[in-house]
Design a protein around this motif. Structure first.
Motif, short mmCIF file in Angstrom:
data_model
loop_
_atom_site.label_atom_id
_atom_site.label_comp_id
_atom_site.label_asym_id
_atom_site.label_seq_id
_atom_site.Cartn_x
_atom_site.Cartn_y
_atom_site.Cartn_z
N GLU A 50 28.63 32.21 57.76
CA GLU A 50 28.83 31.38 58.95
C GLU A 50 27.60 30.53 59.25
N LEU A 51 26.40 31.06 58.97
CA LEU A 51 25.17 30.28 59.18
C LEU A 51 25.17 29.01 58.32
N PHE A 52 25.86 29.09 57.18
CA PHE A 52 25.97 27.94 56.28
C PHE A 52 27.30 27.21 56.47
N GLU A 53 27.93 27.41 57.64
CA GLU A 53 29.20 26.78 57.97
C GLU A 53 30.26 27.03 56.89
N SER A 54 30.29 28.27 56.42
CA SER A 54 31.27 28.66 55.41
C SER A 54 31.84 30.02 55.80
N LYS A 55 32.56 30.64 54.90
CA LYS A 55 33.16 31.95 55.12
C LYS A 55 33.05 32.72 53.81
N LEU A 56 33.27 34.03 53.87
CA LEU A 56 33.39 34.77 52.62
C LEU A 56 34.62 34.24 51.87
N ALA A 57 34.53 34.21 50.56
CA ALA A 57 35.58 33.61 49.74
C ALA A 57 36.92 34.33 49.89
N VAL A 58 37.97 33.53 49.95
CA VAL A 58 39.36 33.99 49.98
C VAL A 58 39.97 33.55 48.65
N ILE A 59 40.55 34.49 47.91
CA ILE A 59 41.11 34.19 46.58
C ILE A 59 42.62 34.17 46.68
N GLU A 60 43.19 32.96 46.54
CA GLU A 60 44.61 32.79 46.78
C GLU A 60 45.46 32.60 45.52
N THR A 61 44.83 32.26 44.40
CA THR A 61 45.59 31.99 43.18
C THR A 61 44.86 32.52 41.95
N GLU A 62 45.59 32.65 40.87
CA GLU A 62 44.98 33.05 39.60
C GLU A 62 43.98 32.00 39.13
N TYR A 111 49.52 36.81 45.23
CA TYR A 111 48.53 36.98 44.17
C TYR A 111 47.53 38.04 44.58
N ASN A 112 47.23 38.93 43.66
CA ASN A 112 46.11 39.86 43.82
C ASN A 112 45.66 40.31 42.44
N LYS A 113 44.45 40.80 42.37
CA LYS A 113 43.91 41.26 41.10
C LYS A 113 43.12 42.55 41.30
N TRP A 114 43.77 43.52 41.94
CA TRP A 114 43.14 44.82 42.12
C TRP A 114 42.92 45.48 40.77
N PHE A 115 41.78 46.12 40.60
CA PHE A 115 41.54 46.94 39.42
C PHE A 115 42.54 48.09 39.47
N PRO A 116 43.06 48.54 38.31
CA PRO A 116 44.03 49.65 38.33
C PRO A 116 43.51 50.85 39.13
N GLY A 117 44.35 51.35 40.04
CA GLY A 117 43.98 52.48 40.88
C GLY A 117 43.33 52.06 42.20
N GLU A 118 43.09 50.79 42.37
CA GLU A 118 42.49 50.27 43.61
C GLU A 118 43.57 49.57 44.43
N LEU A 132 34.24 42.20 44.33
CA LEU A 132 34.59 41.93 42.94
C LEU A 132 33.54 42.62 42.10
N LEU A 133 33.97 43.43 41.13
CA LEU A 133 33.04 44.22 40.34
C LEU A 133 32.67 43.53 39.03
N HIS A 134 31.38 43.28 38.86
CA HIS A 134 30.87 42.65 37.64
C HIS A 134 31.26 43.46 36.41
N HIS A 135 31.06 44.78 36.45
CA HIS A 135 31.32 45.61 35.27
C HIS A 135 32.81 45.76 34.97
N GLU A 136 33.65 45.32 35.88
CA GLU A 136 35.11 45.37 35.66
C GLU A 136 35.70 43.96 35.59
N LYS A 137 34.91 43.01 35.10
CA LYS A 137 35.36 41.62 34.91
C LYS A 137 35.85 40.98 36.20
N TYR A 138 35.22 41.35 37.30
CA TYR A 138 35.49 40.79 38.63
C TYR A 138 36.89 41.06 39.15
N ASN A 139 37.45 42.19 38.74
CA ASN A 139 38.68 42.66 39.37
C ASN A 139 38.35 43.09 40.79
N TRP A 140 39.37 43.14 41.63
CA TRP A 140 39.19 43.49 43.03
C TRP A 140 39.01 45.00 43.20
#
Length: 175
Positions: A50-62, A111-118, A132-140
């Motif tokens: 918000e200090l940078f007039e933005s928001k945390l990213a929202v992922i809406e599509t593949e 659309y969602n990209k949850w890691f299996p079990g999440e 988003l997890l780096h070690h899991e290829k940025y799955n949710w």
């Protein structure tokens, strides 16, 4: 003459970068910045964006997910956190994941990209914030909101379906 050439060069660089502030990268109708050297809780990340007039990213599509994966892969470095905060949360109602910016349900979004079990809400305190997890290829993944991690901010530009300036005034956690 040289001043005119330098001025034209500067104007062409600005127009290539689009409407994004310095340090942000444009994709479609948004600009993104990965804060890879700042560690913050999820709530602190919201405030920081918000200090940078933005928001945390929202992922809406593949397509957007693929772009973000590429951006994070290029900018990730040793010392950066494994998880990267984005806007998803189930803080209000356990198991009902929404984008905090506007309250849009994530599971019905299409659309969602949850890691299996999440999401799995492990631990005594639970896991109510999305990363988003780096070690899991940025799955949710769901994680403890108090964990200090890097984060990804987004500014929606004119023409996008969002609020234009990225202010979270109408969101569930907004001002």
């Amino acid at each position: 003459m040289n001043r005119i050439c330098v001025g034209l060069l500067f104007m062409s660089i600005v127009s290539v970068r689009g409407d994004c502030p310095n340090g942000y990268v444009r994709h479609d109708d948004s600009c993104y910045k990965f804060f890879s050297s700042v560690l913050a809780t999820w709530a602190e990340s919201l405030t920081y964006c918000e200090l940078f007039e933005s928001k945390l990213a929202v992922i809406e599509t593949e397509r957007e997910q693929t772009f973000i994966e590429g951006l994070l892969s290029r900018e990730w470095h040793t010392g950066a956190s494994d998880g990267v905060w984005v806007d998803g949360t189930d803080l209000l109602i356990e198991g009902e994941w929404v984008w905090a910016d506007d309250g849009t349900p994530i599971n019905t979004q299409g659309y969602n990209k949850w890691f299996p079990g999440e999401p799995n809400s492990l631990g005594r305190r639970g896991e109510d914030c999305m990363d988003l997890l780096h070690h899991e290829k940025y799955n949710w993944n769901d994680n403890s909101c108090e964990r200090k991690q890097n984060f990804l901010c987004e500014i929606e530009t004119e023409g996008s379906s969002g609020m234009g300036g990225g202010n979270a005034n109408n969101g569930i956690i907004g001002k």
